[in-house]
Design a protein around this motif. Structure first.
Motif, short mmCIF file in Angstrom:
data_model
loop_
_atom_site.label_atom_id
_atom_site.label_comp_id
_atom_site.label_asym_id
_atom_site.label_seq_id
_atom_site.Cartn_x
_atom_site.Cartn_y
_atom_site.Cartn_z
N CYS A 93 0.85 -1.19 0.00
CA CYS A 93 0.00 0.00 0.00
C CYS A 93 0.89 1.24 0.00
O CYS A 93 1.67 1.45 0.93
N THR A 94 0.78 2.06 -1.04
CA THR A 94 1.58 3.28 -1.10
C THR A 94 0.91 4.38 -0.30
O THR A 94 -0.29 4.32 0.02
N GLN A 95 1.67 5.42 0.03
CA GLN A 95 1.10 6.57 0.73
C GLN A 95 0.05 7.26 -0.12
O GLN A 95 -0.94 7.80 0.41
N GLU A 96 0.22 7.26 -1.41
CA GLU A 96 -0.77 7.88 -2.30
C GLU A 96 -2.10 7.13 -2.23
O GLU A 96 -3.17 7.75 -2.14
N GLU A 97 -2.04 5.80 -2.22
CA GLU A 97 -3.27 5.00 -2.12
C GLU A 97 -3.97 5.22 -0.78
O GLU A 97 -5.18 5.35 -0.71
N PHE A 98 -3.18 5.22 0.29
CA PHE A 98 -3.75 5.22 1.63
C PHE A 98 -4.25 6.59 2.06
O PHE A 98 -5.25 6.70 2.77
N PHE A 99 -3.57 7.65 1.63
CA PHE A 99 -3.89 8.94 2.24
C PHE A 99 -3.89 10.13 1.29
O PHE A 99 -4.84 10.91 1.25
N PHE A 100 -2.84 10.31 0.51
CA PHE A 100 -2.65 11.59 -0.18
C PHE A 100 -3.50 11.74 -1.44
O PHE A 100 -3.86 12.84 -1.83
N ARG A 101 -3.75 10.66 -2.17
CA ARG A 101 -4.66 10.63 -3.32
C ARG A 101 -4.12 11.35 -4.56
O ARG A 101 -4.82 11.46 -5.55
N LEU A 102 -2.91 11.85 -4.50
CA LEU A 102 -2.30 12.54 -5.64
C LEU A 102 -0.81 12.22 -5.69
O LEU A 102 -0.18 12.02 -4.65
N PRO A 103 -0.20 12.21 -6.88
CA PRO A 103 1.26 12.12 -6.96
C PRO A 103 1.88 13.34 -6.27
O PRO A 103 1.35 14.45 -6.35
N PHE A 104 3.01 13.15 -5.61
CA PHE A 104 3.61 14.24 -4.85
C PHE A 104 3.98 15.43 -5.73
O PHE A 104 3.85 16.58 -5.31
N GLU A 105 4.43 15.17 -6.96
CA GLU A 105 4.86 16.27 -7.81
C GLU A 105 3.69 17.18 -8.19
O GLU A 105 3.88 18.37 -8.48
N VAL A 106 2.47 16.64 -8.18
CA VAL A 106 1.28 17.45 -8.43
C VAL A 106 0.77 18.06 -7.13
O VAL A 106 0.50 19.25 -7.04
N MET A 107 0.66 17.22 -6.12
CA MET A 107 0.11 17.68 -4.85
C MET A 107 0.92 18.82 -4.23
O MET A 107 0.36 19.81 -3.75
#
Length: 331
Positions: A257-271
């Protein structure tokens, strides 16, 4: 400064020097400790913090602790050991499975999972994770979690997670972060060292932390840095490529489970760029033009950031006092 896609670019050498100077001053002169304890997980955040601590105190005054449990990805320990070798530190292995079993972490978690999927059986090879919808920019909406289980044959099932079961899974899983915090403080007190936190700005300010768990530290050297800025420091500090290439993961759930899947919902470079834009009051239309998005997509992101910051504010609050003086009997 006009908003653009280069707005988060750092001077890595200058920022490294600034953090090192601050770490040395605060640990030595404010906390009156003589070194650093860092939990290393094979992730980029703890890798950068370890590198900064070695630069600050030298490898002989840095204790690097690996704290896997039975759900941890074996790759995490392999990468953590590679990291420690890179920076001349002898890592300490603290296996925390027995402690977590004693707290009932796995039993309490699995009870909640079985109320959603009765066939779930960790002992026979089932794995599980909880995730958020990944189409944030297009759908927006509230953060409703789903539970995914993976059968021993690889078949996946996903269902919406009721609030009661969600709370029990998270509460049980948070024993992991709190057990690791206690372990770090054992080593800190043993050596008269300080516990150095590894949470970045994304995790701290949006609430991807556990109170008195991974948030229970003495100093947060990268708490002001967006994740993409942490990667800039990682490249400057020669963090191993395998760690920089690895998708960020909480390494909490038994299923990958990646952090994007679990919480952030966006790629870091966009978020990170959209979050910077919101924090600096960049209008949605302007941010959309720079990012190549629609105004509605930017609005969805802004709403998500605000919601997470608001609903997790209690995680960042110090203990509250009811009053300064007790009520006395009138004379």
């Amino acid at each position: 400064m006009k908003f653009n896609k280069q707005v988060l670019m750092l001077d890595p050498a200058g920022e490294t020097a600034r953090i090192v100077q601050s770490l040395r001053r605060n640990v030595m002169n404010v906390l009156h400790r003589r070194g650093a304890v860092v939990g290393i997980s094979g992730g980029v955040d703890s890798a950068v913090v370890l590198a900064l601590c070695v630069q600050t105190f030298g490898p002989d005054k840095v204790v690097a602790i690996m704290m896997p449990d039975k759900d941890s990805d074996p790759e995490s320990e392999q990468l953590a050991r590679q990291l420690a070798r890179q920076f001349g530190v002898e890592p300490v292995l603290e296996e925390v499975t027995a402690a977590l079993a004693g707290f009932g972490c796995y039993r309490r978690r699995d009870e909640a999972i079985r109320r959603v999927f009765p066939e779930y059986d960790a002992a026979s090879g089932y794995k599980a994770k909880i995730v958020l919808p990944q189409n944030l920019l297009d759908a927006g909406g509230l953060n409703f979690f789903s539970l995914t289980i993976v059968a021993p044959d690889g078949e996946e099932q996903t269902a919406t997670l009721p609030a009661k079961e969600y709370l029990q899974i998270v509460a049980a899983s948070n024993f992991k972060q709190r057990t690791r915090m206690a372990t770090l403080y054992y080593h800190a007190e043993l050596n008269n060292f300080a516990v150095i936190g590894t949470a970045n700005k994304n995790e701290h300010d949006q609430g991807f932390i556990v109170k008195y768990g991974d948030a229970g530290v003495d100093i947060k050297p990268i708490g002001h840095l967006y994740k993409t800025q942490v990667y800039q420091l990682a490249a400057h500090l020669n963090v191993p490529d395998a760690i920089r290439r690895r998708p960020p993961t909480s390494d909490t759930y038994s299923a990958a489970c990646t952090q994007e899947e679990f919480f952030f919902r966006l790629p870091f470079e966009v978020m990170d760029l959209l979050w910077f834009a919101q924090e600096h009051a960049v209008p949605e239309a302007e941010a959309a033009q720079v990012m190549g998005l629609t105004t509605a997509q930017v609005e969805h992101a802004y709403q998500d950031f605000s919601s997470k910051a608001r609903t997790t504010n209690y995680l960042r609050l110090p203990p509250l006092e009811i009053q300064e003086r007790p009520v006395s009997v009138p004379a």
